[in-house]
Design a protein around this motif. Structure first.
Motif, PDB file in Angstrom:
ATOM      1  N   TYR A  66       0.860  -1.174   0.000  1.00 33.54           N
ATOM      2  CA  TYR A  66       0.000   0.000   0.000  1.00 33.54           C
ATOM      3  C   TYR A  66       0.903   1.232   0.000  1.00 33.54           C
ATOM      4  CZ  TYR A  66      -4.006  -2.896   1.467  1.00 33.54           C
ATOM      5  OH  TYR A  66      -5.011  -3.830   1.541  1.00 33.54           O
ATOM      6  N   ARG A  67       0.297   2.377  -0.307  1.00 38.13           N
ATOM      7  CA  ARG A  67       1.046   3.619  -0.184  1.00 38.13           C
ATOM      8  C   ARG A  67       0.125   4.716   0.309  1.00 38.13           C
ATOM      9  NH1 ARG A  67       2.476   4.911  -6.555  1.00 38.13           N
ATOM     10  NH2 ARG A  67       0.355   5.416  -7.262  1.00 38.13           N
ATOM     11  N   GLN A  68       0.741   5.704   0.940  1.00 34.95           N
ATOM     12  CA  GLN A  68      -0.043   6.776   1.543  1.00 34.95           C
ATOM     13  C   GLN A  68       0.770   8.056   1.584  1.00 34.95           C
ATOM     14  OE1 GLN A  68      -1.243   6.021   5.616  1.00 34.95           O
ATOM     15  NE2 GLN A  68      -3.048   7.331   5.405  1.00 34.95           N
ATOM     16  N   ALA A  69       0.170   9.124   1.101  1.00 37.22           N
ATOM     17  CA  ALA A  69       0.761  10.452   1.218  1.00 37.22           C
ATOM     18  C   ALA A  69       0.088  11.171   2.384  1.00 37.22           C
ATOM     19  CB  ALA A  69       0.551  11.230  -0.079  1.00 37.22           C
ATOM     20  N   PRO A  70       0.769  12.139   2.990  1.00 39.39           N
ATOM     21  CA  PRO A  70       0.177  12.869   4.128  1.00 39.39           C
ATOM     22  C   PRO A  70      -1.182  13.466   3.773  1.00 39.39           C
ATOM     23  CG  PRO A  70       2.494  13.396   3.919  1.00 39.39           C
ATOM     24  CD  PRO A  70       2.139  12.570   2.709  1.00 39.39           C
ATOM     25  N   GLY A  71      -2.159  13.210   4.606  1.00 43.39           N
ATOM     26  CA  GLY A  71      -3.492  13.750   4.386  1.00 43.39           C
ATOM     27  C   GLY A  71      -4.353  12.927   3.455  1.00 43.39           C
ATOM     28  N   ASN A  72      -3.775  11.877   2.872  1.00 46.19           N
ATOM     29  CA  ASN A  72      -4.531  11.024   1.947  1.00 46.19           C
ATOM     30  C   ASN A  72      -4.837   9.674   2.570  1.00 46.19           C
ATOM     31  OD1 ASN A  72      -4.290  13.069   0.108  1.00 46.19           O
ATOM     32  ND2 ASN A  72      -2.810  12.021  -1.195  1.00 46.19           N
ATOM     33  N   GLN A  73      -5.802   8.980   1.973  1.00 43.85           N
ATOM     34  CA  GLN A  73      -6.091   7.618   2.427  1.00 43.85           C
ATOM     35  C   GLN A  73      -5.030   6.661   1.911  1.00 43.85           C
ATOM     36  OE1 GLN A  73     -10.133   6.653   1.194  1.00 43.85           O
ATOM     37  NE2 GLN A  73     -10.870   7.141   3.248  1.00 43.85           N
ATOM     38  N   ARG A  74      -4.859   5.571   2.638  1.00 42.24           N
ATOM     39  CA  ARG A  74      -3.920   4.553   2.208  1.00 42.24           C
ATOM     40  C   ARG A  74      -4.486   3.854   0.972  1.00 42.24           C
ATOM     41  NH1 ARG A  74      -0.930   1.279   6.902  1.00 42.24           N
ATOM     42  NH2 ARG A  74      -0.574   3.472   7.447  1.00 42.24           N
ATOM     43  N   GLU A  75      -3.665   3.710  -0.049  1.00 45.93           N
ATOM     44  CA  GLU A  75      -4.082   3.162  -1.331  1.00 45.93           C
ATOM     45  C   GLU A  75      -3.424   1.804  -1.560  1.00 45.93           C
ATOM     46  OE1 GLU A  75      -3.506   4.359  -6.082  1.00 45.93           O
ATOM     47  OE2 GLU A  75      -2.150   5.132  -4.557  1.00 45.93           O
ATOM     48  N   LEU A  76      -4.225   0.837  -2.019  1.00 51.37           N
ATOM     49  CA  LEU A  76      -3.676  -0.468  -2.359  1.00 51.37           C
ATOM     50  C   LEU A  76      -2.930  -0.365  -3.686  1.00 51.37           C
ATOM     51  CD1 LEU A  76      -3.353  -3.516  -1.959  1.00 51.37           C
ATOM     52  CD2 LEU A  76      -5.601  -3.810  -3.016  1.00 51.37           C
ATOM     53  N   VAL A  77      -1.666  -0.722  -3.674  1.00 49.90           N
ATOM     54  CA  VAL A  77      -0.846  -0.669  -4.879  1.00 49.90           C
ATOM     55  C   VAL A  77      -0.903  -2.004  -5.611  1.00 49.90           C
ATOM     56  CG1 VAL A  77       1.499  -0.379  -5.774  1.00 49.90           C
ATOM     57  CG2 VAL A  77       0.693   1.042  -3.869  1.00 49.90           C
ATOM     58  N   ALA A  78      -0.632  -3.088  -4.866  1.00 51.84           N
ATOM     59  CA  ALA A  78      -0.612  -4.410  -5.488  1.00 51.84           C
ATOM     60  C   ALA A  78      -0.726  -5.482  -4.418  1.00 51.84           C
ATOM     61  CB  ALA A  78       0.668  -4.608  -6.295  1.00 51.84           C
ATOM     62  N   PRO A  79      -1.672  -6.431  -4.562  1.00 51.66           N
ATOM     63  CA  PRO A  79      -1.730  -7.587  -3.688  1.00 51.66           C
ATOM     64  C   PRO A  79      -1.197  -8.819  -4.415  1.00 51.66           C
ATOM     65  CG  PRO A  79      -3.866  -7.267  -4.700  1.00 51.66           C
ATOM     66  CD  PRO A  79      -2.921  -6.261  -5.317  1.00 51.66           C
ATOM     67  N   ILE A  80      -0.827  -9.821  -3.620  1.00 47.95           N
ATOM     68  CA  ILE A  80      -0.394 -11.097  -4.184  1.00 47.95           C
ATOM     69  C   ILE A  80      -0.859 -12.205  -3.246  1.00 47.95           C
ATOM     70  CG2 ILE A  80       1.904 -10.907  -3.106  1.00 47.95           C
ATOM     71  CD1 ILE A  80       2.993 -12.424  -5.589  1.00 47.95           C
ATOM     72  N   THR A  81      -1.461 -13.240  -3.816  1.00 52.97           N
ATOM     73  CA  THR A  81      -1.896 -14.369  -3.005  1.00 52.97           C
ATOM     74  C   THR A  81      -0.721 -15.289  -2.707  1.00 52.97           C
ATOM     75  OG1 THR A  81      -2.391 -15.791  -4.896  1.00 52.97           O
ATOM     76  CG2 THR A  81      -4.142 -14.289  -4.163  1.00 52.97           C
ATOM     77  N   ARG A  82      -0.947 -16.232  -1.822  1.00 54.35           N
ATOM     78  CA  ARG A  82       0.112 -17.191  -1.511  1.00 54.35           C
ATOM     79  C   ARG A  82       0.504 -17.979  -2.766  1.00 54.35           C
ATOM     80  NH1 ARG A  82       2.811 -19.351   2.579  1.00 54.35           N
ATOM     81  NH2 ARG A  82       3.440 -21.540   2.421  1.00 54.35           N
ATOM     82  N   GLY A  83      -0.459 -18.205  -3.627  1.00 57.30           N
ATOM     83  CA  GLY A  83      -0.191 -18.939  -4.858  1.00 57.30           C
ATOM     84  C   GLY A  83       0.426 -18.110  -5.960  1.00 57.30           C
ATOM     85  N   GLY A  84       0.527 -16.790  -5.738  1.00 54.43           N
ATOM     86  CA  GLY A  84       1.213 -15.944  -6.706  1.00 54.43           C
ATOM     87  C   GLY A  84       0.310 -15.143  -7.627  1.00 54.43           C
ATOM     88  N   SER A  85      -0.996 -15.193  -7.425  1.00 54.43           N
ATOM     89  CA  SER A  85      -1.886 -14.363  -8.242  1.00 54.43           C
ATOM     90  C   SER A  85      -1.739 -12.911  -7.822  1.00 54.43           C
ATOM     91  CB  SER A  85      -3.330 -14.813  -8.067  1.00 54.43           C
ATOM     92  OG  SER A  85      -3.501 -16.119  -8.560  1.00 54.43           O
ATOM     93  N   THR A  86      -1.701 -12.023  -8.804  1.00 59.36           N
ATOM     94  CA  THR A  86      -1.424 -10.613  -8.535  1.00 59.36           C
ATOM     95  C   THR A  86      -2.488  -9.702  -9.113  1.00 59.36           C
ATOM     96  OG1 THR A  86      -0.094 -10.393 -10.542  1.00 59.36           O
ATOM     97  CG2 THR A  86       1.068 -11.048  -8.540  1.00 59.36           C
ATOM     98  N   ASN A  87      -2.481  -8.484  -8.635  1.00 64.15           N
ATOM     99  CA  ASN A  87      -3.336  -7.443  -9.173  1.00 64.15           C
ATOM    100  C   ASN A  87      -2.617  -6.111  -8.956  1.00 64.15           C
ATOM    101  OD1 ASN A  87      -5.529  -6.286 -10.388  1.00 64.15           O
ATOM    102  ND2 ASN A  87      -7.031  -7.077  -8.933  1.00 64.15           N
ATOM    103  N   TYR A  88      -3.000  -5.115  -9.739  1.00 66.33           N
ATOM    104  CA  TYR A  88      -2.302  -3.833  -9.651  1.00 66.33           C
ATOM    105  C   TYR A  88      -3.274  -2.670  -9.749  1.00 66.33           C
ATOM    106  CZ  TYR A  88       1.857  -6.610 -10.550  1.00 66.33           C
ATOM    107  OH  TYR A  88       2.861  -7.541 -10.461  1.00 66.33           O
ATOM    108  N   ALA A  89      -2.967  -1.609  -9.028  1.00 68.19           N
ATOM    109  CA  ALA A  89      -3.704  -0.370  -9.214  1.00 68.19           C
ATOM    110  C   ALA A  89      -3.438   0.138 -10.633  1.00 68.19           C
ATOM    111  CB  ALA A  89      -3.247   0.669  -8.197  1.00 68.19           C
ATOM    112  N   ASP A  90      -4.444   0.781 -11.225  1.00 67.20           N
ATOM    113  CA  ASP A  90      -4.293   1.265 -12.591  1.00 67.20           C
ATOM    114  C   ASP A  90      -3.087   2.189 -12.738  1.00 67.20           C
ATOM    115  OD1 ASP A  90      -7.877   1.516 -13.298  1.00 67.20           O
ATOM    116  OD2 ASP A  90      -6.483  -0.167 -13.442  1.00 67.20           O
ATOM    117  N   SER A  91      -2.800   2.944 -11.706  1.00 71.44           N
ATOM    118  CA  SER A  91      -1.732   3.946 -11.767  1.00 71.44           C
ATOM    119  C   SER A  91      -0.339   3.336 -11.862  1.00 71.44           C
ATOM    120  CB  SER A  91      -1.807   4.866 -10.554  1.00 71.44           C
ATOM    121  OG  SER A  91      -1.717   4.115  -9.360  1.00 71.44           O
ATOM    122  N   VAL A  92      -0.211   2.049 -11.547  1.00 74.14           N
ATOM    123  CA  VAL A  92       1.120   1.416 -11.559  1.00 74.14           C
ATOM    124  C   VAL A  92       1.222   0.259 -12.537  1.00 74.14           C
ATOM    125  CG1 VAL A  92       1.416   2.084  -9.143  1.00 74.14           C
ATOM    126  CG2 VAL A  92       0.715  -0.259  -9.698  1.00 74.14           C
TER     127      VAL A  92
END
Length: 120
Positions: A37-63
């Motif tokens: 996740y990432r967070q700038a001061p005054g902003n909400q924490r944003e999910l950047v990328a998750p990964i499952t134990r099996g290796g499945s991934t997802n990404y925020a559009d911005s990255v």
């Protein structure tokens, strides 16, 4: 006791690359999903990328197309390879993991964060 420790943040010029690491340690039975996740001061924490134990991934559009998340289950470690960095990627990056401890009690854990600064 379980803890997550991030490393790899720093200052980089726009267009450059950084690799973040996050290692889970302590009385761990199994590490399930992990993520960054990432967070700038005054902003909400944003999910950047998750990964499952099996290796499945997802990404925020911005990255998408620039960042790659991976993990090493043997080391209980998750990585975030960040390429083509932009000034708007400047944030504190946090590692998150869902972990079953040795008593089979599961909960989400957070690292303390690592600062990434991208200069223009």
């Amino acid at each position: 006791q379980v803890q997550l420790v991030e490393s790899g943040g720093g200052l980089v010029q726009a267009g450059g690359s950084l690799r973040l690491s996050c290692a889970a340690s302590g009385s761990i039975f199994r590490v399930n999903a992990m993520g960054w996740y990432r967070q700038a001061p005054g902003n909400q924490r944003e999910l950047v990328a998750p990964i499952t134990r099996g290796g499945s991934t997802n990404y925020a559009d911005s990255v998408k197309g620039r960042f790659t998340i991976s993990r090493d289950n043997a080391k209980n470690t998750v990585y975030l390879q960040m390429n083509s960095l932009k000034p708007e990627d400047t944030d504190v990056y946090y590692c998150n993991a869902n972990i079953l401890d040795r008593y089979y009690y599961g909960m989400d854990y957070w690292g303390k964060g690592t600062l990434v600064t991208v200069s223009s």
